[in-house]
Design an enzyme around this catalytic site. Sequence first.
Site, PDB file in Angstrom:
ATOM      1  N   HIS A 130      38.847 -47.994  41.939  1.00 38.92           N
ATOM      2  CA  HIS A 130      38.261 -48.440  40.517  1.00 38.92           C
ATOM      3  C   HIS A 130      38.787 -47.765  39.740  1.00 38.92           C
ATOM      4  CE1 HIS A 130      35.387 -49.540  37.238  1.00 38.92           C
ATOM      5  NE2 HIS A 130      35.147 -50.530  37.895  1.00 38.92           N
ATOM      6  N   ASP A 207      32.793 -42.202  45.808  1.00 36.68           N
ATOM      7  CA  ASP A 207      32.379 -43.071  44.506  1.00 36.68           C
ATOM      8  C   ASP A 207      31.518 -44.313  45.138  1.00 36.68           C
ATOM      9  OD1 ASP A 207      32.166 -45.228  42.904  1.00 36.68           O
ATOM     10  OD2 ASP A 207      34.213 -45.639  42.554  1.00 36.68           O
ATOM     11  N   GLN A 210      29.487 -49.021  44.755  1.00 43.31           N
ATOM     12  CA  GLN A 210      29.257 -50.386  45.547  1.00 43.31           C
ATOM     13  C   GLN A 210      28.484 -50.114  46.889  1.00 43.31           C
ATOM     14  OE1 GLN A 210      29.665 -52.944  44.209  1.00 43.31           O
ATOM     15  NE2 GLN A 210      30.863 -52.626  42.389  1.00 43.31           N
ATOM     16  N   LYS A 233      23.804 -51.177  39.008  1.00 43.28           N
ATOM     17  CA  LYS A 233      23.943 -51.867  40.087  1.00 43.28           C
ATOM     18  C   LYS A 233      23.289 -51.716  41.383  1.00 43.28           C
ATOM     19  CE  LYS A 233      29.061 -50.944  39.015  1.00 43.28           C
ATOM     20  NZ  LYS A 233      29.655 -52.052  38.660  1.00 43.28           N
ATOM     21  N   CYS A 373      38.846 -53.918  37.070  1.00 42.21           N
ATOM     22  CA  CYS A 373      39.161 -52.498  36.825  1.00 42.21           C
ATOM     23  C   CYS A 373      39.892 -51.749  37.983  1.00 42.21           C
ATOM     24  CB  CYS A 373      37.827 -51.644  36.593  1.00 42.21           C
ATOM     25  SG  CYS A 373      37.079 -52.409  35.144  1.00 42.21           S
TER      26      CYS A 373
HETATM   27  C1  PLP Z   1      33.681 -48.994  42.946  1.00 43.57           C
HETATM   28  C2  PLP Z   1      33.201 -48.844  41.722  1.00 43.57           C
HETATM   29  N1  PLP Z   1      33.587 -47.614  41.316  1.00 43.57           N
HETATM   30  C3  PLP Z   1      33.078 -47.204  39.830  1.00 43.57           C
HETATM   31  C4  PLP Z   1      32.452 -48.382  39.001  1.00 43.57           C
HETATM   32  C5  PLP Z   1      31.777 -47.844  37.863  1.00 43.57           C
HETATM   33  O1  PLP Z   1      30.485 -48.179  37.434  1.00 43.57           O
HETATM   34  P1  PLP Z   1      29.982 -47.894  36.287  1.00 43.57           P
HETATM   35  O2  PLP Z   1      30.812 -48.935  35.199  1.00 43.57           O
HETATM   36  O3  PLP Z   1      28.401 -48.371  36.239  1.00 43.57           O
HETATM   37  O4  PLP Z   1      30.388 -46.754  35.755  1.00 43.57           O
HETATM   38  C6  PLP Z   1      32.267 -49.596  39.482  1.00 43.57           C
HETATM   39  C7  PLP Z   1      31.994 -50.771  38.661  1.00 43.57           C
HETATM   40  O5  PLP Z   1      32.254 -51.857  38.921  1.00 43.57           O
HETATM   41  C8  PLP Z   1      32.803 -49.775  41.048  1.00 43.57           C
HETATM   42  O6  PLP Z   1      32.926 -50.967  41.553  1.00 43.57           O
END
Ligand code: PLP
Length: 417
Positions: A130, A207, A210, A233, A373
């Site tokens: 992401h 990260d 998810q 999430k 993203c």
């Molecule tokens: C794999 C992954 N990493 C990071 C994020 C970023 O999360 P946030 O927007 O809550 O910071 C997302 C959000 O969709 C994600 O899917």
Amino acid sequence: MTATATTAVGFDPRALRARFPILARRVHGRPLVYLDNAATTQKPTAVLDALTSYYTTSNANVHRGVHTLAEEATALYEQCRTRVARFVNAPDPRGVVIVRNATEAINLVARSWGATLGDGDEVLLSEMEHHSNLVPWIMLARERHVTLRHLPLTADGRLDLAALPSLLSRRTRVVALTAMSNVLGTINPIAEIAAAAHRAGAVMVVDGAQSVPHMPVDFTALGADFLAFSAHKTYGPTGVGFLVAKPELLERMEPVAGGGEMIREVRLDWASWNEIPHRFEAGTPNIGDAAAFPPALDLLEELGMAAVRAHERELVGYALERLRALGWLQLHGPMDADSRGGLVSFVDPEIHPHDLAQVLDTYGIAVRAGHHCAQPLMRRLDVAATARASLAIYNDRDDVDALVEGLVAARTYFGLA
Ligand SMILES: Cc1ncc(COP(=O)(O)O)c(C=O)c1O
């Protein structure tokens, strides 16, 4: 329609819906079918009540006060930290920094731990990350002449681990990977990679945006040094996220934002830093939303994360089967449910994903369309965008059936059927 039954995992997703008031609403005159859980999940009544309760009974600023309300607010805020540590089996709540979201957590590591990197040092990422786990490292590379390397993907959307030995070296200082892809659904073998990272002398940044909401995640067993995730999430409020870290690493890190709360002593031209984790929490934090997050963790602990994963595994297997049977969709990511979390990205070769999502919306079905993203991954997949259906504890086979019917109806709408 497939009859809904209590899943083999022991909870009834449809019964759970009664605990999420928004799921009772209608969209364009149809019952809402919410399949955008990878973007954000819905919130149970217990979270909404905790938010109201905080502001109606205990609202005050934290850590500084001695009056009753300040003590209650501090206790609620700190309870969030303790509960997060327990939920992901972190060794010590002092290793949990409360931030805004997973993005801010990764930026904190890239800026603070990243400040110890220099010319010739390397950061290993992957092609499925992401932007939240790409851009902070791109910024670091620009500032400190660090080299970025990327694990490639196999044709079926897994990390190509055969490339790992040639990409990891004594120069690798950080390995930062998603535990589960938000586009492919791929669940990555983080423990194995963390062990290799440590052998090379690198720290492992995970990260977990998810993975934490959808499967058992054990910070200690994974061998993670840093783990990032977001409350929103994970059935909690927006505006709160977490950096879970080994306390001994946080002890060695400099703060990235200065101000109140994060200091021990300040003179006109000098300051010293507070203890961890407060050193990384400058200014008044998001107390209300932090106070409202533990009920979301209560719900997940009541269901059991193994059961949550079993439910979503079963459901994504069903979704893959039904979507594949349509015959015209391109599906991305591994095709076996064991290797993937509860989401499916797909492309109808004749309908742009945005148009598809818009038609589905007219049937009350919420899916996401776009690059998610993950522009480098889109380029790797050779698509401009995909549509994505992502599942949660309150989804069931009826939702998948509704999606399939919507996809068929979209073809009729565009004169393709
Ligand atoms: C794999 C992954 N990493 C990071 C994020 C970023 O999360 P946030 O927007 O809550 O910071 C997302 C959000 O969709 C994600 O899917």
